[in-house]
Design a protein around this motif. Structure first.
Motif, short mmCIF file in Angstrom:
data_model
loop_
_atom_site.label_atom_id
_atom_site.label_comp_id
_atom_site.label_asym_id
_atom_site.label_seq_id
_atom_site.Cartn_x
_atom_site.Cartn_y
_atom_site.Cartn_z
N PRO A 75 0.80 -1.22 0.00
CA PRO A 75 0.00 0.00 0.00
C PRO A 75 0.83 1.28 0.00
O PRO A 75 0.45 2.27 -0.59
N GLY A 76 1.98 1.27 0.65
CA GLY A 76 2.80 2.47 0.73
C GLY A 76 3.67 2.71 -0.49
O GLY A 76 4.38 3.69 -0.55
N SER A 77 3.62 1.83 -1.48
CA SER A 77 4.54 1.98 -2.60
C SER A 77 3.84 2.45 -3.87
O SER A 77 4.40 2.38 -4.95
N GLY A 78 2.59 2.88 -3.75
CA GLY A 78 1.89 3.37 -4.92
C GLY A 78 1.57 2.26 -5.90
O GLY A 78 1.45 2.48 -7.09
N GLY A 79 1.42 0.99 -5.42
CA GLY A 79 1.03 -0.11 -6.28
C GLY A 79 2.20 -0.81 -6.93
O GLY A 79 2.01 -1.73 -7.69
N GLY A 80 3.44 -0.39 -6.66
CA GLY A 80 4.61 -1.07 -7.23
C GLY A 80 4.80 -2.43 -6.58
O GLY A 80 4.04 -2.84 -5.72
N SER A 81 5.82 -3.12 -7.00
CA SER A 81 6.04 -4.44 -6.43
C SER A 81 6.65 -4.32 -5.04
O SER A 81 7.41 -3.42 -4.75
N GLY A 82 6.26 -5.24 -4.16
CA GLY A 82 6.78 -5.26 -2.80
C GLY A 82 8.16 -5.89 -2.77
O GLY A 82 8.75 -6.19 -3.80
N PRO A 83 8.69 -6.10 -1.56
CA PRO A 83 10.00 -6.73 -1.44
C PRO A 83 9.95 -8.17 -1.96
O PRO A 83 8.94 -8.85 -1.80
N LYS A 84 11.01 -8.60 -2.60
CA LYS A 84 11.17 -9.98 -3.06
C LYS A 84 12.54 -10.42 -2.59
O LYS A 84 13.54 -10.16 -3.24
N LEU A 85 12.55 -11.07 -1.44
CA LEU A 85 13.81 -11.38 -0.77
C LEU A 85 14.29 -12.80 -1.05
O LEU A 85 13.49 -13.72 -1.14
N SER A 86 15.60 -12.93 -1.15
CA SER A 86 16.25 -14.23 -1.20
C SER A 86 17.53 -14.14 -0.39
O SER A 86 18.08 -13.06 -0.20
N VAL A 87 17.97 -15.28 0.11
CA VAL A 87 19.16 -15.32 0.95
C VAL A 87 20.18 -16.23 0.30
O VAL A 87 19.87 -17.33 -0.15
N GLY A 88 21.43 -15.77 0.25
CA GLY A 88 22.51 -16.56 -0.32
C GLY A 88 23.78 -16.38 0.47
O GLY A 88 23.90 -15.49 1.32
N GLY A 89 24.75 -17.23 0.20
CA GLY A 89 26.07 -17.12 0.81
C GLY A 89 26.07 -17.29 2.32
O GLY A 89 26.98 -16.79 2.99
N ALA A 90 25.07 -17.96 2.86
CA ALA A 90 24.96 -18.09 4.31
C ALA A 90 25.97 -19.10 4.85
O ALA A 90 26.19 -20.14 4.26
N TYR A 91 26.57 -18.74 6.00
CA TYR A 91 27.46 -19.69 6.68
C TYR A 91 27.75 -19.23 8.10
O TYR A 91 27.53 -18.07 8.45
N MET A 92 28.22 -20.17 8.89
CA MET A 92 28.67 -19.90 10.26
C MET A 92 30.05 -20.51 10.40
O MET A 92 30.21 -21.71 10.20
N PRO A 93 31.07 -19.70 10.71
CA PRO A 93 32.37 -20.31 10.99
C PRO A 93 32.26 -21.15 12.26
O PRO A 93 31.57 -20.75 13.20
N GLN A 94 32.92 -22.30 12.26
CA GLN A 94 32.87 -23.14 13.45
C GLN A 94 33.35 -22.29 14.63
O GLN A 94 34.44 -21.73 14.61
N LYS A 109 14.95 -8.20 -4.79
CA LYS A 109 14.70 -7.92 -6.20
C LYS A 109 13.36 -7.22 -6.41
O LYS A 109 12.93 -7.02 -7.53
N GLY A 110 12.72 -6.82 -5.30
CA GLY A 110 11.44 -6.14 -5.39
C GLY A 110 11.59 -4.64 -5.49
O GLY A 110 12.69 -4.10 -5.47
N GLY A 111 10.45 -3.97 -5.58
CA GLY A 111 10.43 -2.53 -5.74
C GLY A 111 10.21 -1.76 -4.45
O GLY A 111 10.00 -0.56 -4.49
N THR A 112 10.23 -2.46 -3.31
CA THR A 112 9.99 -1.82 -2.02
C THR A 112 11.09 -2.21 -1.04
O THR A 112 11.48 -3.38 -0.97
N ASP A 113 11.55 -1.25 -0.26
CA ASP A 113 12.52 -1.53 0.80
C ASP A 113 11.91 -2.47 1.83
O ASP A 113 10.69 -2.52 2.00
N ASP A 114 12.75 -3.17 2.55
CA ASP A 114 12.33 -3.98 3.69
C ASP A 114 13.38 -3.79 4.77
O ASP A 114 14.40 -3.13 4.55
#
Length: 162
Positions: free
Chosen positions: A33-52, A68-73
């Protein structure tokens, strides 16, 4: 009246109520609603890791969130069964400090990397072993919760830059 005769209409009514409520809920559509009808956030996660972890009760986590969306998150929270608490930290001028949130800009990314911003696992309940995958829930202001699995790498692991 036979036993259970009144239950069927009640169960049917409950089902109709549940369906009606489901129709009223937010389906997670791309419009914001706050983006004037543009696309919302489209989130993906990559490169995740935890050093031992070297310490018995603390660990760090790193990942990249791409929007990759048109709205900040905004990343507003993190949790994991591995630790009593998971907090967000940033490093500024070689000094680490806890922060409440991290922005994830529209069309951009949030990079949590060694030497910079990161996840801090405090009160680790058990030391994770290399090769294990640690489930973590990331909570975002607009996108809700995403569950990711951080593979535990060697303590000296350095990801390749992309």
């Amino acid at each position: 009246m036979r036993p259970g005769a009144r239950r069927a209409p009640l169960a049917g009514g409950a089902l109709l109520l549940a369906l009606a409520l489901a129709g009223c809920s937010d389906s997670g559509s791309d419009s914001d609603p706050g983006s004037g009808g543009g696309s919302g956030p489209k989130l993906s996660v990559g490169g995740a890791y935890m050093p031992q972890p070297l310490a018995a009760d603390m660990a760090a986590g790193f990942l990249t969130v791409t929007n990759k969306g048109g709205t900040d998150d905004t990343l507003t929270g993190v949790s994991s069964a591995l630790a009593e608490k998971v907090t967000l930290h940033e490093t500024v001028d070689r000094s680490m400090r806890e922060v409440r949130e991290f922005p994830v800009p529209a069309g951009g990314r949030l990079r949590l990397a060694s030497g910079g911003s990161h996840l801090m696992f405090e009160g680790v309940r058990r030391k994770p072993e290399q090769g294990e995958k640690v489930p973590v829930e990331l909570t975002f202001e607009k996108s809700g919760t995403l569950t990711v699995r951080l593979p535990v790498k060697s303590a000296t692991y350095q990801p390749r830059e992309r």
